[in-house]
Design an enzyme around this catalytic site. Structure first.
Site, mmCIF file in Angstrom:
data_model
loop_
_atom_site.group_PDB
_atom_site.id
_atom_site.type_symbol
_atom_site.label_atom_id
_atom_site.label_comp_id
_atom_site.label_asym_id
_atom_site.label_seq_id
_atom_site.Cartn_x
_atom_site.Cartn_y
_atom_site.Cartn_z
ATOM 1 N N VAL A 166 -5.598 -11.883 6.445
ATOM 2 C CA VAL A 166 -6.439 -13.068 6.235
ATOM 3 C C VAL A 166 -5.576 -14.319 6.040
ATOM 4 O O VAL A 166 -4.445 -14.244 5.574
ATOM 5 C CB VAL A 166 -7.383 -12.914 5.010
ATOM 6 C CG1 VAL A 166 -8.582 -12.050 5.355
ATOM 7 C CG2 VAL A 166 -6.660 -12.374 3.799
ATOM 8 N N HIS A 185 -7.087 1.717 2.238
ATOM 9 C CA HIS A 185 -8.160 0.753 1.980
ATOM 10 C C HIS A 185 -9.231 0.920 3.057
ATOM 11 O O HIS A 185 -9.035 1.697 4.002
ATOM 12 C CB HIS A 185 -7.633 -0.691 1.934
ATOM 13 C CG HIS A 185 -6.714 -1.078 3.071
ATOM 14 N ND1 HIS A 185 -6.110 -2.297 3.153
ATOM 15 C CD2 HIS A 185 -6.308 -0.400 4.175
ATOM 16 C CE1 HIS A 185 -5.371 -2.352 4.258
ATOM 17 N NE2 HIS A 185 -5.487 -1.206 4.883
ATOM 18 N N TRP A 222 0.841 -1.203 0.000
ATOM 19 C CA TRP A 222 0.000 0.000 0.000
ATOM 20 C C TRP A 222 0.877 1.255 0.000
ATOM 21 O O TRP A 222 1.496 1.577 1.023
ATOM 22 C CB TRP A 222 -0.922 0.005 1.222
ATOM 23 C CG TRP A 222 -1.908 -1.109 1.169
ATOM 24 C CD1 TRP A 222 -3.117 -1.096 0.539
ATOM 25 C CD2 TRP A 222 -1.762 -2.420 1.743
ATOM 26 N NE1 TRP A 222 -3.741 -2.317 0.671
ATOM 27 C CE2 TRP A 222 -2.933 -3.151 1.411
ATOM 28 C CE3 TRP A 222 -0.773 -3.056 2.480
ATOM 29 C CZ2 TRP A 222 -3.127 -4.479 1.802
ATOM 30 C CZ3 TRP A 222 -0.967 -4.374 2.873
ATOM 31 C CH2 TRP A 222 -2.132 -5.056 2.531
ATOM 32 N N ALA A 236 -13.573 -11.899 5.462
ATOM 33 C CA ALA A 236 -13.538 -10.482 5.113
ATOM 34 C C ALA A 236 -13.301 -10.364 3.616
ATOM 35 O O ALA A 236 -12.759 -11.278 2.984
ATOM 36 C CB ALA A 236 -12.432 -9.777 5.884
ATOM 37 N N ARG A 275 -4.189 6.394 -2.540
ATOM 38 C CA ARG A 275 -2.860 5.780 -2.625
ATOM 39 C C ARG A 275 -1.898 6.690 -3.357
ATOM 40 O O ARG A 275 -2.298 7.390 -4.289
ATOM 41 C CB ARG A 275 -2.941 4.434 -3.357
ATOM 42 C CG ARG A 275 -3.745 3.455 -2.562
ATOM 43 C CD ARG A 275 -3.303 2.040 -2.673
ATOM 44 N NE ARG A 275 -4.333 1.240 -2.002
ATOM 45 C CZ ARG A 275 -4.697 0.045 -2.368
ATOM 46 N NH1 ARG A 275 -4.097 -0.543 -3.385
ATOM 47 N NH2 ARG A 275 -5.638 -0.593 -1.707
HETATM 48 N N1 DAH Z 1 -7.723 -4.145 1.702
HETATM 49 C C1 DAH Z 1 -7.244 -4.878 0.564
HETATM 50 C C2 DAH Z 1 -6.744 -3.878 -0.479
HETATM 51 O O1 DAH Z 1 -7.023 -2.784 -0.434
HETATM 52 C C3 DAH Z 1 -8.357 -5.700 -0.035
HETATM 53 C C4 DAH Z 1 -8.750 -6.832 0.854
HETATM 54 C C5 DAH Z 1 -8.197 -8.080 0.734
HETATM 55 C C6 DAH Z 1 -9.687 -6.636 1.833
HETATM 56 C C7 DAH Z 1 -8.555 -9.125 1.517
HETATM 57 C C8 DAH Z 1 -10.088 -7.686 2.647
HETATM 58 C C9 DAH Z 1 -9.506 -8.934 2.492
HETATM 59 O O2 DAH Z 1 -10.973 -7.562 3.595
HETATM 60 O O3 DAH Z 1 -9.888 -9.979 3.289
HETATM 61 O O4 DAH Z 1 -6.013 -4.308 -1.333
#
Ligand code: DAH
Length: 350
Positions: A263, A180, A159, A318, A206
């Protein structure tokens, strides 16, 4: 004295003659001043009464007063006439032709991103998810630490972050623009006990160069479900249902292993973008059979622990999806930058 009464008559006749020629209210005022005003013709006569021999005064005075009444009456009548004519003229000139076609009034509409956000959240709301929003200026702790991304860990490179000139309440760590919507996972779990079922729509930022598929600001919808006995099958079922409702029955869905620190296991989900056998065209004009729309997985035990949930009792899934990307896929838009270009030709299509 005959001649003096003559003067009254002559003055009156003359004045009435001039009155006929008056054609507007300004002219009428001039007429009034020159006839009945302080230096007007008739006023002069009335003033000169003092120099008339005594026995003539009553007759002349009476004649002059009658003349005054007559002139005043005519003045009032003429004034009424002119006012009526003036009004009629105004009405005529300023009347609106109601049979003319109207000017088109441009109508505002919802931004395609707003529509997509609302559509997406309502799909999940119908499956029993609550909708919650969170701050765009975020603490390092929520954006990273509590999501199992410690300081100086290489996973942070996933990120590219916009840091801001503001520090947290302890005054020692800079704040950031959330990269995010995932920080809301920790914020929500911290303040509620399970079961949790929530979606979070919101704007993200970003520090990135832009191109057809990358913007430095965009929207995501985050999803989180935590309870006893939640499995990966629940995650798949939920996301299948979302994809089917959003893209229809005929698009295909693919899950692949992917890594996200918060995760385990982690996956990404793609939607098919196959060529139409008849036209040779793809839903979105990009030479790829699959287009990735979200990341997901089972909530990492460290994340659950971090917010005070017992990972031996609770499990959860999630997901996080890019809203503009979903809109691109759904409506066949091939450049993400269009969403922020403010080109009305683009905005008016939806
Ligand atoms: N937050 C991640 C992004 O911005 C996307 C994401 C991936 C969110 C996996 C989630 C997850 O909740 O379980 O790239």
């Amino acid at each position: 004295m005959q001649p003096q009464t003559d003067v009254v008559e002559r003055t009156t006749d003359e004045a009435l003659e001039r009155l006929k020629a008056v054609s507007d209210l300004d002219g009428l005022e001039e007429w009034r001043v020159s006839t009945l005003g302080r230096n007007g013709a008739l006023t002069q006569i009335l003033r000169s009464l003092g120099s008339v021999p005594k026995e003539e005064r009553p007759r002349l005075g009476a004649a002059a007063n009658r003349a005054k009444t007559v002139l005043e009456q005519h003045l009032a009548e003429r004034e009424q006439e002119l006012k009526t004519a003036h009004l009629a003229d105004v009405v005529e000139r300023e009347s609106i032709d109601v049979t003319l076609p109207g000017w088109p009034v441009p109508q505002g509409r919802l931004h395609p991103t707003t529509r997509m956000l609302r559509e997406t959240t309502s799909v999940f709301a119908s499956m029993g998810f609550q909708v919650e929003e969170g701050p765009e200026i975020e603490l390092d702790r929520y954006n990273f630490d509590l999501l199992n991304i410690p300081k100086d860990h290489p996973a942070r490179d996933m990120w590219d972050t916009l840091w801001i000139d503001r520090v947290d309440e302890q005054g020692n760590r800079p704040m950031l623009l959330r990269t995010h919507t995932s920080p809301m996972q920790a914020r929500i779990m911290e303040k509620t006990s399970p079961p949790v079922r929530v979606v979070v729509p919101g704007k993200c930022y970003r520090y990135e160069a832009t191109d057809a598929t990358h913007e430095w600001h965009f929207h995501q919808v985050e999803g989180l479900a935590v309870d006893k006995g939640i499995t990966f099958a629940d995650l798949k079922g939920t996301l299948y249902e979302f994809a089917r409702r959003t893209f229809g029955e005929d698009r295909q869905i693919r899950f692949r292993c992917d890594f996200f620190p918060f995760v385990e296991p982690g996956v990404d989900m793609s939607i098919s973008n196959f060529k139409d056998p008849k036209t040779g065209k793809r839903p979105i004009n990009r030479d790829e059979d699959w287009i990735e729309i979200l990341g997901a997985g089972m909530v990492h035990p460290s994340v659950l622990e971090g917010v005070g949930y017992d990972p031996s009792v609770y499990t959860g899934f999630a997901f996080g999806m890019g809203v503009e990307r979903i809109a691109m896929l759904k409506y066949g838009i091939d450049d993400i930058r269009l969403f922020y270009s403010n080109d009305v030709r683009f905005l008016q299509q939806v």
